[in-house]
Design an enzyme around this catalytic site. Sequence first.
Site, PDB file in Angstrom:
ATOM      1  N   ASN A  82       0.798 -13.045  -5.143  1.00 36.20           N
ATOM      2  CA  ASN A  82      -0.464 -13.458  -5.741  1.00 36.20           C
ATOM      3  C   ASN A  82      -0.338 -13.502  -7.269  1.00 36.20           C
ATOM      4  O   ASN A  82       0.720 -13.202  -7.821  1.00 36.20           O
ATOM      5  CB  ASN A  82      -1.596 -12.527  -5.284  1.00 36.20           C
ATOM      6  CG  ASN A  82      -2.902 -13.263  -5.083  1.00 36.20           C
ATOM      7  OD1 ASN A  82      -3.305 -14.069  -5.921  1.00 36.20           O
ATOM      8  ND2 ASN A  82      -3.584 -12.987  -3.981  1.00 36.20           N
ATOM      9  N   ASP A 104      15.733  -6.697 -15.451  1.00 37.24           N
ATOM     10  CA  ASP A 104      16.965  -6.520 -16.230  1.00 37.24           C
ATOM     11  C   ASP A 104      18.165  -6.316 -15.308  1.00 37.24           C
ATOM     12  O   ASP A 104      19.299  -6.580 -15.697  1.00 37.24           O
ATOM     13  CB  ASP A 104      16.815  -5.358 -17.205  1.00 37.24           C
ATOM     14  CG  ASP A 104      15.802  -5.663 -18.300  1.00 37.24           C
ATOM     15  OD1 ASP A 104      15.928  -6.724 -18.939  1.00 37.24           O
ATOM     16  OD2 ASP A 104      14.874  -4.863 -18.502  1.00 37.24           O
ATOM     17  N   HIS A 155      12.557   3.623 -20.335  1.00 36.75           N
ATOM     18  CA  HIS A 155      13.073   3.964 -21.666  1.00 36.75           C
ATOM     19  C   HIS A 155      13.227   5.471 -21.793  1.00 36.75           C
ATOM     20  O   HIS A 155      12.459   6.230 -21.186  1.00 36.75           O
ATOM     21  CB  HIS A 155      12.131   3.431 -22.745  1.00 36.75           C
ATOM     22  CG  HIS A 155      11.957   1.958 -22.691  1.00 36.75           C
ATOM     23  ND1 HIS A 155      12.840   1.082 -23.267  1.00 36.75           N
ATOM     24  CD2 HIS A 155      11.008   1.193 -22.084  1.00 36.75           C
ATOM     25  CE1 HIS A 155      12.440  -0.160 -23.040  1.00 36.75           C
ATOM     26  NE2 HIS A 155      11.328  -0.116 -22.316  1.00 36.75           N
ATOM     27  N   SER A 203      -3.008  -4.528  -4.742  1.00 43.17           N
ATOM     28  CA  SER A 203      -3.293  -4.931  -6.122  1.00 43.17           C
ATOM     29  C   SER A 203      -2.993  -3.826  -7.127  1.00 43.17           C
ATOM     30  O   SER A 203      -3.206  -2.644  -6.853  1.00 43.17           O
ATOM     31  CB  SER A 203      -4.773  -5.304  -6.265  1.00 43.17           C
ATOM     32  OG  SER A 203      -5.091  -6.397  -5.456  1.00 43.17           O
ATOM     33  N   ALA A 251      -3.487  -0.028  -3.144  1.00 42.59           N
ATOM     34  CA  ALA A 251      -3.837  -0.576  -4.460  1.00 42.59           C
ATOM     35  C   ALA A 251      -3.851   0.511  -5.528  1.00 42.59           C
ATOM     36  O   ALA A 251      -4.295   1.631  -5.284  1.00 42.59           O
ATOM     37  CB  ALA A 251      -5.203  -1.253  -4.393  1.00 42.59           C
ATOM     38  N   ARG A 269       2.562   8.634  -2.706  1.00 39.29           N
ATOM     39  CA  ARG A 269       3.069   9.526  -1.662  1.00 39.29           C
ATOM     40  C   ARG A 269       2.699   8.949  -0.301  1.00 39.29           C
ATOM     41  O   ARG A 269       1.678   8.270  -0.147  1.00 39.29           O
ATOM     42  CB  ARG A 269       2.452  10.914  -1.790  1.00 39.29           C
ATOM     43  CG  ARG A 269       2.779  11.601  -3.089  1.00 39.29           C
ATOM     44  CD  ARG A 269       2.196  13.013  -3.095  1.00 39.29           C
ATOM     45  NE  ARG A 269       2.190  13.618  -4.403  1.00 39.29           N
ATOM     46  CZ  ARG A 269       3.244  14.099  -5.046  1.00 39.29           C
ATOM     47  NH1 ARG A 269       4.428  14.001  -4.509  1.00 39.29           N
ATOM     48  NH2 ARG A 269       3.119  14.656  -6.222  1.00 39.29           N
ATOM     49  N   ARG A 283       0.578   8.495   5.743  1.00 30.94           N
ATOM     50  CA  ARG A 283       0.764   8.621   7.200  1.00 30.94           C
ATOM     51  C   ARG A 283       1.723   7.536   7.673  1.00 30.94           C
ATOM     52  O   ARG A 283       1.968   6.549   6.972  1.00 30.94           O
ATOM     53  CB  ARG A 283      -0.575   8.486   7.915  1.00 30.94           C
ATOM     54  CG  ARG A 283      -1.201   7.103   7.795  1.00 30.94           C
ATOM     55  CD  ARG A 283      -2.453   7.015   8.654  1.00 30.94           C
ATOM     56  NE  ARG A 283      -3.077   5.715   8.625  1.00 30.94           N
ATOM     57  CZ  ARG A 283      -2.694   4.656   9.340  1.00 30.94           C
ATOM     58  NH1 ARG A 283      -1.651   4.728  10.133  1.00 30.94           N
ATOM     59  NH2 ARG A 283      -3.366   3.511   9.260  1.00 30.94           N
TER      60      ARG A 283
END
Length: 198
Positions: A88, A96, A118, A145, A163, A183, A186
Amino acid sequence: MSQAHEEEVLARIGKGLVYTESEAAFQAPQRRTEQIFEYNHTPPGETEKLRSLLVAIFGSVGERTVLLPPFHAGFGSKVHIGDDFFGNVNLTFVDDVDIRIGNGVMIAPSVTLTTTGHPVHPSRRVDYGRFSEPIVIEDKVWIGSNVVVLPGVRIGYGSVIGAGSVVSRHIPPMSVAVGTPCRVLRPITDDDLTTRTV
């Protein structure tokens, strides 16, 4: 820069060690900046042109690929996408090093896949000091999203990332994972064949 020096820099990059913008400058010809700009400004009805641009931009791209503009990529050429991909709007690839996306993957709006981070200490960020590790997204993954996937992460087959999550570690196959840091909530089971939500 000599070929030996380029190989030494590539070896460091491959090990996830810190390197600088100047050291990696020899990779600039792999950037597809102009083609990405053209893709993002091509009318949606010009499907053949859009397809040819995707083939020119990415390291590899499968069949039946949908990528809604605009999208952004540092290189483009280090992204590899399988068949039946849907991306989307506002998808960002910080490629990189390689980003490998399997078949049947769906990515919602405003997702960032970043292979690069970084160092914490500012003196190590001089000349844009950074490290890079590949990202792998296996087949049939759905990413919600505003998700950010960080360097070195693998998301397993069939998993769903909720999301707004920040994915900083591997996610096993067939899992629903959410949060910051992301995390596993389930497993995905056959019970999910009859439900609409998580």
